[in-house]
Scaffold this active site. Structure first.
Site, PDB file in Angstrom:
ATOM      1  N   GLN A 222       5.263  12.514   9.743  1.00  0.00           N
ATOM      2  CA  GLN A 222       4.610  13.790   9.466  1.00  0.00           C
ATOM      3  C   GLN A 222       4.662  14.671  10.708  1.00  0.00           C
ATOM      4  O   GLN A 222       4.443  14.207  11.829  1.00  0.00           O
ATOM      5  CB  GLN A 222       3.158  13.569   9.037  1.00  0.00           C
ATOM      6  N   PHE A 251       8.385   4.713  -2.118  1.00  0.00           N
ATOM      7  CA  PHE A 251       8.896   5.649  -1.109  1.00  0.00           C
ATOM      8  C   PHE A 251       8.114   5.437   0.190  1.00  0.00           C
ATOM      9  O   PHE A 251       7.675   6.387   0.834  1.00  0.00           O
ATOM     10  CB  PHE A 251       8.773   7.104  -1.571  1.00  0.00           C
ATOM     11  N   GLU A 272      11.224   0.891  -0.470  1.00  0.00           N
ATOM     12  CA  GLU A 272      11.928   2.030   0.128  1.00  0.00           C
ATOM     13  C   GLU A 272      13.433   1.791   0.007  1.00  0.00           C
ATOM     14  O   GLU A 272      13.912   0.663   0.151  1.00  0.00           O
ATOM     15  CB  GLU A 272      11.527   2.169   1.602  1.00  0.00           C
ATOM     16  N   ASP A 371       4.999   8.739  -2.929  1.00  0.00           N
ATOM     17  CA  ASP A 371       5.144   9.861  -1.990  1.00  0.00           C
ATOM     18  C   ASP A 371       6.616  10.246  -1.958  1.00  0.00           C
ATOM     19  O   ASP A 371       7.328   9.971  -0.991  1.00  0.00           O
ATOM     20  CB  ASP A 371       4.646   9.446  -0.603  1.00  0.00           C
ATOM     21  N   CYS A 398       4.827  16.913  -1.297  1.00  0.00           N
ATOM     22  CA  CYS A 398       5.046  18.058  -0.415  1.00  0.00           C
ATOM     23  C   CYS A 398       5.596  19.246  -1.197  1.00  0.00           C
ATOM     24  O   CYS A 398       5.965  20.258  -0.605  1.00  0.00           O
ATOM     25  CB  CYS A 398       5.993  17.686   0.724  1.00  0.00           C
TER      26      CYS A 398
END
Length: 451
Positions: A222, A251, A272, A371, A398
Site C-alpha cells: 500500500q 489475492f 495468490e 482483495d 480499489c
C-alpha cells in the site's frame, strides 16, 4: 469515510522519469523553487497550499521555449508521454526521498548519464523509483531503483550507488532494473530480468500494526503505510473472526492482510497467483513469528463450474484443509445472473437429482476475504463465492465501480447474500480514489458442513 492520517508526505513509493523535453503550455515553464512549477498562484500543486519549506529557496530557473531542453527529471505532464514537469521536491513523498531526488537531478547530469529520449529511442536513464519505509524502531529507510534502457556498460551505476549510500544514511538499498522498451514496464523493469543490487540490501522493512514487512523495489505494498494500518483495522473488524475460525484470503499478495487477520483467527489460508509474492508472504510470516497462516500458489481464474478452490491451488504435497459441503441451491446461478455464463461455467457443482448439489470437498472456510486488482472479480469466481460455504465475505476494493458490479452479481445467485456495510478509506489524499471495505453476510440457506 475513514480519513487519511496525513495529507502530505504520505506516499511511500514514487517513480520519476528522466527525459529531454520540458512541458510548457503557452509560456516558459518557471521553477519557483517549490518543486512544483507552473503559475505563481497555484504553488505547483493544484492550488492547495503545501507544507512550509525550511531554509532559503533554491534559485529560480526559467527554461526557454524549445523542443529539446537537455536533461529533465520529473513527472509526465497530463496526457503527454514525451514531456516532463521538472520536480526537485515532491510534496506527497517524505523529505528523505526528496533529498535523494534533488541530488540525483544534478549528479546524474554531472556524470554524463544520458536521459532517455522517448521520441528517438536513444539514451540511458529512463526513471528512478524511490521507496521509503519506517521500521519498528522508527528508522527511516530509502530504496533507490535506477531504471535504464540497457546495460551495455556493466557496472556503470556502481559509483553512483556507492555515493548515494555514503551521502545519505537513510539509503540502505540501491538496485538496478532494465527497461528495454515501453512494454517492459511491468514491475519497473524488463519482464523476467532480476533486480541487480548495487548497494546495501535488496529490501527495506516497513512496520504496520505491530508487524514488519520486507519490501523490494518492485513488490506491491500500500502506498501509504499510515492509511494501510487504518485499512487493515477495518478489514479485521469486518471479518469479525473467532479463535476457531478459518479465513481464506484470496489475492493475498505478500500476505499483509492475511497476517493482520492471523491474530484473531484459528487459521489463515492465503492464495495468490504470483509465486514470488507467495514466497514473500511466507518470509513475512516467518519474520513475524506467525505460525497459523499458510500461503499457496493458485490460479483463481481457473475455477469452473463444479470445481472447488482446492482444485486450483498447488498444495505442494501437503494435505489441504478440507471439509465436505453441500451447496444450497445447486446450480451455477439464477436466471439473469450475468457474468457471461454458459457451458461448464454454469454447470452445477455435481448433480444428485433436481437442483441439489452433491457433497463436494473444499477448503474449510468460515470467512473469505478478497482483495482483487482494479478489474475486479471474474464472474466464475463470483459464482464460486456464492456457494463457497463461508458465512461472510469481506470485499476490499480499489475500484468502487467493479466492486458494485461484482456485489450485484453475487447477490443474483443462490444462496442469497446481503451487503451489510461499506466503508471507504482515504488512501490517496488530493485524489478521488479510495479503498472500500464491503461486508456481505449469508442470508439464504447456508451450506451444511458434513465432515
Amino acid at each position: 469515510m475513514v480519513r487519511a492520517p496525513g495529507l502530505w508526505a504520505y506516499r511511500n513509493k514514487m517513480e520519476f522519469s528522466f527525459g529531454t523535453r520540458i512541458w510548457r503550455a503557452d509560456k516558459p515553464y518557471v521553477d519557483k523553487g517549490d518543486g512544483g512549477g507552473g503559475d505563481a498562484a497555484d504553488h505547483g500543486n493544484g492550488g492547495a497550499p503545501g507544507p512550509p519549506v525550511s531554509g532559503p529557496p533554491p534559485p529560480r530557473k526559467v527554461y526557454p521555449p524549445g523542443g529539446n531542453d537537455g536533461f529533465v527529471l520529473g513527472l509526465h505532464a497530463p496526457g503527454r508521454y514525451d514531456k516532463l514537469v521538472p520536480v526537485d521536491r515532491c510534496l506527497i513523498q517524505p523529505d528523505a526521498a526528496n533529498e535523494v531526488l534533488a541530488f540525483l537531478r544534478t549528479r546524474c547530469e554531472e556524470l554524463l548519464l544520458e536521459p532517455f529520449d522517448v521520441k528517438t529511442g536513444t539514451g540511458y536513464l529512463r526513471a528512478v523509483g524511490l521507496r521509503t519505509a519506517t521500521d519498528a524502531a522508527g528508522v527511516v529507510q530509502v530504496s533507490v531503483n535506477l531504471i535504464t534502457a540497457d546495460d551495455e556498460v556493466p557496472g556503470r551505476l556502481v559509483p553512483l550507488a556507492a555515493e548515494l549510500g555514503a551521502r545519505f544514511p537513510a539509503v540502505t538499498s540501491v538496485v538496478h532494473n532494465i527497461q528495454a522498451s515501453s512494454s517492459d514496464r511491468g514491475g519497473g523493469g524488463r519482464r523476467g530480468a532480476p533486480e541487480v543490487v548495487l548497494y546495501g540490501r535488496r529490501t527495506i522493512v516497513q512496520a504496520v500494526r505491530g508487524l514488519t514487512f520486507e519490501m523490494s523495489a518492485n513488490s506491491f505494498f500500500q502506498t501509504s503505510a499510515g492509511s494501510a494500518a487504518l485499512l487493515y483495522d477495518r478489514i479485521v473488524e469486518a471479518a469479525d473472526l473467532g479463535p476457531a475460525d478459518t479465513v481464506v484470503d484470496l489475492f493475498t499478495g505478500t500476505g499483509t492482510i492475511g497476517l493482520a487477520l492471523a491474530a484473531s483467527a484459528g487459521r489463515v489460508v492465503g492464495v495468490e497467483l504470483v509465486a514470488d509474492a507467495v514466497a514473500d508472504a511466507r518470509r513475512n510470516a516467518e519474520r513475524n513469528g506467525v505460525t497459523n497462516a499458510a500461503f499457496y500458489v493458485g490460479d483463481l481464474t481457473a475455477l469452473k463450474g463444479g470445481m472447488a478452490l482446492a482444485d486450483v491451488v498447488d498444495w505442494e504435497g501437503a494435505p489441504p484443509p478440507l471439509v465436505t459441503r453441500r451447496a444450497a441451491g445447486g446450480g451455477g446461478g439464477s436466471a439473469g445472473g450475468g457474468g457471461g455464463g454458459g457451458g461448464d461455467d454454469d454447470a452445477p457443482a455435481a448433480a444428485d437429482g433436481g437442483d441439489a448439489a452433491a457433497a463436494k470437498a473444499d477448503v474449510q472456510m468460515d470467512v473469505v476475504v478478497v482483495d482483487p486488482p482494479r478489474a475486479g472479480l471474474h464472474p466464475k469466481l463470483v459464482r464460486w463465492l456464492a456457494r463457497c460455504g463461508a458465512r461472510r465475505v469481506v470485499y476490499v476494493s480499489c475500484n468502487a465501480a467493479t466492486q458494485v458490479r461484482d456485489v450485484a452479481l453475487l447477490q443474483s445467485h443462490e444462496p442469497r447474500w446481503q451487503l451489510t456495510s461499506l466503508t471507504p478509506v482515504d488512501m490517496f489524499p488530493h485524489t478521488p480514489h479510495v479503498e472500500t471495505v464491503g461486508v456481505l453476510e449469508l442470508v439464504g440457506e447456508s451450506a451444511a458442513v458434513e465432515g
